[in-house]
Design a protein around this motif. Structure first.
Motif, PDB file in Angstrom:
ATOM      1  N   THR A  75      25.463  64.222   6.609  1.00 23.47           N
ATOM      2  CA  THR A  75      25.371  62.892   6.429  1.00 23.47           C
ATOM      3  C   THR A  75      26.352  61.997   7.272  1.00 23.47           C
ATOM      4  OG1 THR A  75      24.390  62.915   4.348  1.00 23.47           O
ATOM      5  CG2 THR A  75      25.015  60.634   4.698  1.00 23.47           C
TER       6      THR A  75
ATOM      7  N   ARG B  71      26.659  49.839   4.799  1.00 18.39           N
ATOM      8  CA  ARG B  71      26.062  50.949   4.108  1.00 18.39           C
ATOM      9  C   ARG B  71      26.343  50.996   2.709  1.00 18.39           C
ATOM     10  NH1 ARG B  71      28.958  54.473   7.375  1.00 18.39           N
ATOM     11  NH2 ARG B  71      28.801  56.005   5.776  1.00 18.39           N
TER      12      ARG B  71
ATOM     13  N   ARG C 163      24.884  50.003  -0.004  1.00 16.31           N
ATOM     14  CA  ARG C 163      23.385  50.612  -0.940  1.00 16.31           C
ATOM     15  C   ARG C 163      23.248  51.996  -0.653  1.00 16.31           C
ATOM     16  NH1 ARG C 163      18.996  45.558  -0.441  1.00 16.31           N
ATOM     17  NH2 ARG C 163      20.403  44.032  -1.699  1.00 16.31           N
ATOM     18  N   GLU C 164      23.594  52.388   0.814  1.00 14.55           N
ATOM     19  CA  GLU C 164      23.205  53.622   1.153  1.00 14.55           C
ATOM     20  C   GLU C 164      24.237  54.719   0.045  1.00 14.55           C
ATOM     21  OE1 GLU C 164      24.302  56.787   4.686  1.00 14.55           O
ATOM     22  OE2 GLU C 164      23.465  54.918   5.076  1.00 14.55           O
TER      23      GLU C 164
ATOM     24  N   ALA D 147      25.743  53.947  -2.409  1.00 17.47           N
ATOM     25  CA  ALA D 147      25.556  53.441  -4.157  1.00 17.47           C
ATOM     26  C   ALA D 147      24.546  54.720  -4.276  1.00 17.47           C
ATOM     27  CB  ALA D 147      25.210  52.304  -4.382  1.00 17.47           C
ATOM     28  N   LEU D 148      23.519  54.966  -3.470  1.00  8.49           N
ATOM     29  CA  LEU D 148      22.366  55.492  -3.759  1.00  8.49           C
ATOM     30  C   LEU D 148      23.038  57.088  -3.838  1.00  8.49           C
ATOM     31  CD1 LEU D 148      19.369  54.486  -1.696  1.00  8.49           C
ATOM     32  CD2 LEU D 148      19.457  54.643  -4.206  1.00  8.49           C
ATOM     33  N   MET D 149      23.965  57.274  -2.997  1.00  6.77           N
ATOM     34  CA  MET D 149      24.691  58.730  -2.815  1.00  6.77           C
ATOM     35  C   MET D 149      25.239  59.268  -4.346  1.00  6.77           C
ATOM     36  SD  MET D 149      25.943  59.305   0.604  1.00  6.77           S
ATOM     37  CE  MET D 149      25.247  60.123   1.935  1.00  6.77           C
ATOM     38  N   ARG D 150      25.974  57.914  -4.854  1.00  8.15           N
ATOM     39  CA  ARG D 150      26.752  58.119  -6.022  1.00  8.15           C
ATOM     40  C   ARG D 150      25.771  58.381  -7.145  1.00  8.15           C
ATOM     41  NH1 ARG D 150      31.187  55.772  -7.165  1.00  8.15           N
ATOM     42  NH2 ARG D 150      31.099  56.890  -8.932  1.00  8.15           N
ATOM     43  N   ALA D 151      24.317  57.483  -7.023  1.00  7.39           N
ATOM     44  CA  ALA D 151      23.586  57.730  -8.066  1.00  7.39           C
ATOM     45  C   ALA D 151      22.913  59.117  -8.053  1.00  7.39           C
ATOM     46  CB  ALA D 151      22.449  56.511  -7.779  1.00  7.39           C
ATOM     47  N   VAL D 152      22.895  59.685  -7.019  1.00  8.78           N
ATOM     48  CA  VAL D 152      22.108  61.125  -7.114  1.00  8.78           C
ATOM     49  C   VAL D 152      23.106  62.307  -7.279  1.00  8.78           C
ATOM     50  CG1 VAL D 152      20.115  60.281  -5.920  1.00  8.78           C
ATOM     51  CG2 VAL D 152      22.202  61.178  -4.745  1.00  8.78           C
TER      52      VAL D 152
ATOM     53  N   PRO E 281      28.099  52.228  -8.574  1.00  6.33           N
ATOM     54  CA  PRO E 281      26.630  52.252  -8.031  1.00  6.33           C
ATOM     55  C   PRO E 281      25.652  50.932  -8.411  1.00  6.33           C
ATOM     56  CG  PRO E 281      27.282  54.557  -8.857  1.00  6.33           C
ATOM     57  CD  PRO E 281      28.366  53.247  -9.411  1.00  6.33           C
TER      58      PRO E 281
ATOM     59  N   MET F  43      24.085  48.487  -5.310  1.00  5.40           N
ATOM     60  CA  MET F  43      22.769  48.206  -5.303  1.00  5.40           C
ATOM     61  C   MET F  43      22.387  46.788  -5.264  1.00  5.40           C
ATOM     62  SD  MET F  43      20.604  51.511  -6.672  1.00  5.40           S
ATOM     63  CE  MET F  43      21.729  52.806  -7.125  1.00  5.40           C
TER      64      MET F  43
END
Length: 847
Positions: free
Chosen positions: A4, A295, A297-298, A300-305, A392, A396
């Motif tokens: 990434t 980035r 939001r991007e 944050a999505l990484m943190r979320a997954v 996160p 978002m």
């Protein structure tokens, strides 16, 4: 996370280009400095090694300056010692060497060579009638008085050939000699652009020493004899006032000396490279802050997954490492080119550098690569850490996480404490005299950091002050002001990059102008003489023949004159230099303030001394002391006056009639004279003509002396401007980078502005005005800090230069402010054009 991070680097090529350029310039400066200094050091070292290739053991006078010996008398190397050295077991030959200053004029009467390296010596024929140090390429060696040989480079520059008559000077009076030979040599001074003139040995001894005496004796070892074994044999024949050194040791000592001389230049250049990198840190931090914000939001999505905070920070640092590595490699390549270019530039200025290969050392490579990567990673660490801390869900919901009130209060409090402590350190250092350098330097560094931390707070009121001017540009001006204060941290980082460069430039300008004014004041107040005559060269303080004084004394235009003579002495176990003057005329030529007594009693065994010397020995008017002169004789002197010394006039002054009989060789350092008509072009021409239009002799009035010093300061200041220009270029890249990313961030906003009627010209004007405001903000901060540092440094300098006077260069400061504005205008060209070209519908849809 690794994939990434690498994908993100490749996805943002254009955005990271400015960051790469900023790091590249700093690394190029570092690597270029190391390559240049290594190359020059190696060239001079190899050149000096060639000069010692024919020397296995050198016998030199031992420097003796203790209570037992004569304080200033040079030990003598006699013909008898030379003969004994020639017969030492293991010696193949011994060569007697005499040398001294010799200036050569070209056929137009101008000085050949670069002053400090203008030398004369003797041709000492050995076996077969040849001197192994020199290879004759034309003609023959000098055999009698009136004959000389020139090195081939000097002969070429002066267009001399065998049979020509050449004008030269050893100690002042012009000599006309016949060129009987041209030779080649490995002498390092000649390789560096100097000149070398050879006389026959008796003539050289008469000019530079005493008949039958040498300044050095070089012994060549026979085949199979080591330098150590030869030295052991030579040691057995040495008188107590001489010492022997192996040729290898001489070469090593010379190499160490060259390294020391180059280390100052290297350190100075590396300081400016560090400044460029420091400025580059702002750009790198700015770039990664904005990239991370874009980035959010991007991430944050990484943190979320499932990505941890450490992984998010690590991904940003991997990007920084990749960018730093690319910048470091390209910077190293550029630096090698810079090193080669600096060498060529040095040669083009007349400062000839000995031939040698371009040296790219492993140290230069390692340092350049390490600096590029480490600086980039450190600058990116804070933005990466800040991004990892954003929850996160919050990330978002909002692309921009506004700094909390608590965070701003903490930042402003820390900035205020640092700025206050730094200012206090600078002020304290300014009142500590010569001991205040370290406190002032530390205080200045802390103050700059404190101002940087406070810059977001300072940006709002200072940029708001520009509102009345910006209103004249309508809606574009209003939007520009709002955009400039919308993200204070970003504005602060961008402006701070320019602030650092202008702080240094302004401070240096204030100090240089003020010191020059102080020297002008000193020359005006300390000298009553109309002219000062001295032998030119690197230091302008070479021994001058007493014949010069006699020649000047015979001129009708001269009313009064006094030669200045220097002679070493011993007083109460210390070495002190006595200054000989004409006791009857010195009061008409020198102006000093007396604390006690006057020049009236100067003569015989009566002397005047400066206040610092008097305080050191506890003397006052009427004090008597014992002195050991240069020739070893003792005498009694008494003080008839104590004056306030300065940089031009200081020390123990006595009448030349008392001092000269004790000097081994009577020479003058300079001659001061007063003329009937004062200073004028006609009077100066008459003096120069009387001295044979000698290119080696300087005839200077007060203005010439001041201008000579001013020329030095101007040269130094221009060099500093050139070096600091690198930091300013990096700052320009920072402004471009900030604006380009700001335009990218505000694509939707710009699209909406276009949709509601703001034309392309208005968009361009908005971006340009924003850039102009940010640049002027940095310029005002830089000039303000520079003035403060210049004033504080002046307080420090004034303790050693009483005539120092603060000079504020209003004209140059105006130029600096205009340049800051120009930086803003130029930096905005590409981002403004890019903003104006955005398709309004595509921009409105952009996220």
């Amino acid at each position: 996370m690794l994939r990434t991070a690498l994908r993100n680097v490749l996805a943002h090529k254009a955005r990271l280009m400015m960051t790469v350029l900023a790091v590249l310039l700093g690394v190029a400066f570092v690597s270029g400095t190391l390559v240049f200094t290594d190359t020059i050091s190696s060239a001079y070292q190899k050149s000096s090694e060639k000069g010692f290739s024919g020397v296995d053991v050198a016998i030199k006078p031992e420097k003796s300056d203790d209570d037992s010996g004569n304080p200033g008398a040079a030990p003598r190397l006699t013909q008898g010692l030379l003969d004994r050295a020639d017969k030492v077991p293991g010696a193949a030959s011994a060569t007697g060497i005499v040398s001294g200053y010799t200036a050569v004029a070209d056929k137009s009467g101008d000085l050949l060579g670069n002053g400090f390296a203008n030398a004369g010596g003797n041709y000492y024929p050995g076996a077969g009638g040849k001197d192994p140090r020199y290879t004759l390429t034309d003609g023959r060696a000098p055999k009698s008085a009136g004959e000389v040989a020139l090195d081939s480079k000097t002969a070429d520059r002066g267009h001399y050939k065998v049979g020509d008559s050449v004008r030269l000077s050893v100690d002042g009076p012009v000599r006309r000699e016949k060129v009987v030979g041209v030779f080649s040599t490995d002498d390092g001074n000649v390789a560096a652009g100097g000149s070398l003139v050879l006389f026959d040995t008796p003539t050289a001894q008469r000019l530079f020493a005493k008949p039958g005496e040498f300044g050095e004796i070089d012994v060549k070892a026979a085949a199979g004899t080591s330098q150590a074994a030869l030295k052991a044999g030579v040691d057995r024949i040495l008188p107590k006032d001489a010492e022997a050194t192996t040729g290898q040791q001489l070469a090593d000592d010379q190499a160490d000396l060259i390294k020391q001389q180059m280390s100052g230049m290297q350190t100075g250049m590396l300081v400016f490279a560090g400044i460029s990198l420091f400025v580059g840190v702002f750009i790198i931090a700015n770039t990664f802050t904005m990239l991370v914000a874009q980035r959010t939001r991007e991430l944050a999505l990484m943190r979320a997954v499932g990505a941890s905070r450490r992984q998010v920070t690590r991904s940003v640092l991997i990007e920084a490492t990749a960018v730093g590595a690319v910048a470091a490699v390209t910077g190293l390549a550029a630096g090698i080119g810079i090193g080669a270019g600096l060498r060529s530039l040095l040669n083009s200025t007349g400062a000839t550098v000995p031939d040698g290969p371009l040296i790219v050392s492993p140290t230069a490579i390692a340092v350049s690569l390490l600096v590029g990567v480490v600086v980039t990673v450190l600058a990116a660490w804070l933005p990466g850490r800040r991004a990892a801390k954003i929850p996160p869900v919050a990330a978002m919901n909002s692309v921009h996480a506004a700094p909390t009130t608590r965070g701003l209060v903490v930042r402003n409090t820390i900035g205020a404490v640092l700025a206050g402590a730094g200012a206090a350190g600078v002020l304290a250092g300014s009142r500590m005299g010569s001991d205040g350098k370290l406190p002032m330097g530390l205080g200045a560094a802390v103050l700059v950091v404190g101002v940087f931390v406070l810059t977001p707070l300072l940006s709002r009121p200072l940029i708001a002050a520009a509102a009345p001017v910006l209103r004249a540009f309508g809606i574009s001006g209003k939007l520009a002001r709002q955009n400039a204060v919308r993200n204070p941290r970003r504005t602060a980082a961008t402006a701070s990059a320019l602030m650092v460069g202008l702080t240094l430039i302004t401070g240096m300008t204030v100090i240089a102008g003020s010191v020059q004014k102080g020297i002008d004041n000193m020359a005006t107040s300390a000298l009553k003489s109309d002219y000062v005559v001295s032998l030119g060269g690197f230091d302008g303080m070479r021994p001058l023949s007493p014949d010069v004084e006699k020649t000047l004394g015979d001129l009708d235009q001269v009313n009064a004159l006094s030669p200045l003579r220097n002679s070493a002495s011993r007083i109460e176990g210390d070495t002190e230099y006595l200054t000989g003057v004409n006791g009857k005329t010195v009061r008409d030529l020198v102006s000093v303030d007396f604390k006690e007594g006057s020049f009236a009693g100067l003569g015989g065994d009566k002397v005047v001394v400066d206040d610092k010397t008097a305080d050191h020995y506890g003397w006052k008017r009427g004090s008597a002391f014992t002195v050991t002169y240069e020739d070893g004789r003792r005498g009694k002197l008494s003080v008839v006056g104590v004056y306030e010394g300065n940089q031009m006039i200081r020390g123990i002054m006595l009448d030349n009639a008392t001092l000269s009989p004790h000097m081994r060789t009577v020479t003058d350092m300079q001659v001061m004279l007063k003329t009937k008509d004062g200073t004028s072009a006609a009077t100066k021409d008459a003096i120069e003509k009387a001295l044979g239009d000698n290119p080696a002799i300087q005839v200077q009035d007060k203005k010439d002396i001041s201008d000579g010093i001013a020329q030095f300061f101007t040269l130094m200041l221009n060099m500093l401007y050139g070096l600091l220009a690198m930091a300013v270029i990096v700052a320009v890249l920072g402004v471009i980078n900030t604006l380009a990313m700001s335009v990218f961030e505000r694509s939707q906003e710009i699209g909406m502005l276009r949709a509601i009627g703001l034309d392309r010209r208005g968009i361009k004007r908005m971006v340009r005005l924003e850039s102009l405001v940010i640049s002027l903000f940095g310029g005002v901060l830089g000039i303000g800090l520079g003035l403060f540092f210049g004033w504080a440094a002046g307080e420090l300098i004034s303790s050693g230069l009483p005539t120092y006077e603060l000079v504020l260069p209003w004209g140059r400061m105006a130029v600096f402010l205009v340049l800051a504005a120009l930086v803003g205008v130029l930096a905005a060209l590409w981002p403004a054009r890019r903003a104006a070209k955005l398709n309004m519908l595509a921009a409105i849809k952009a996220e």
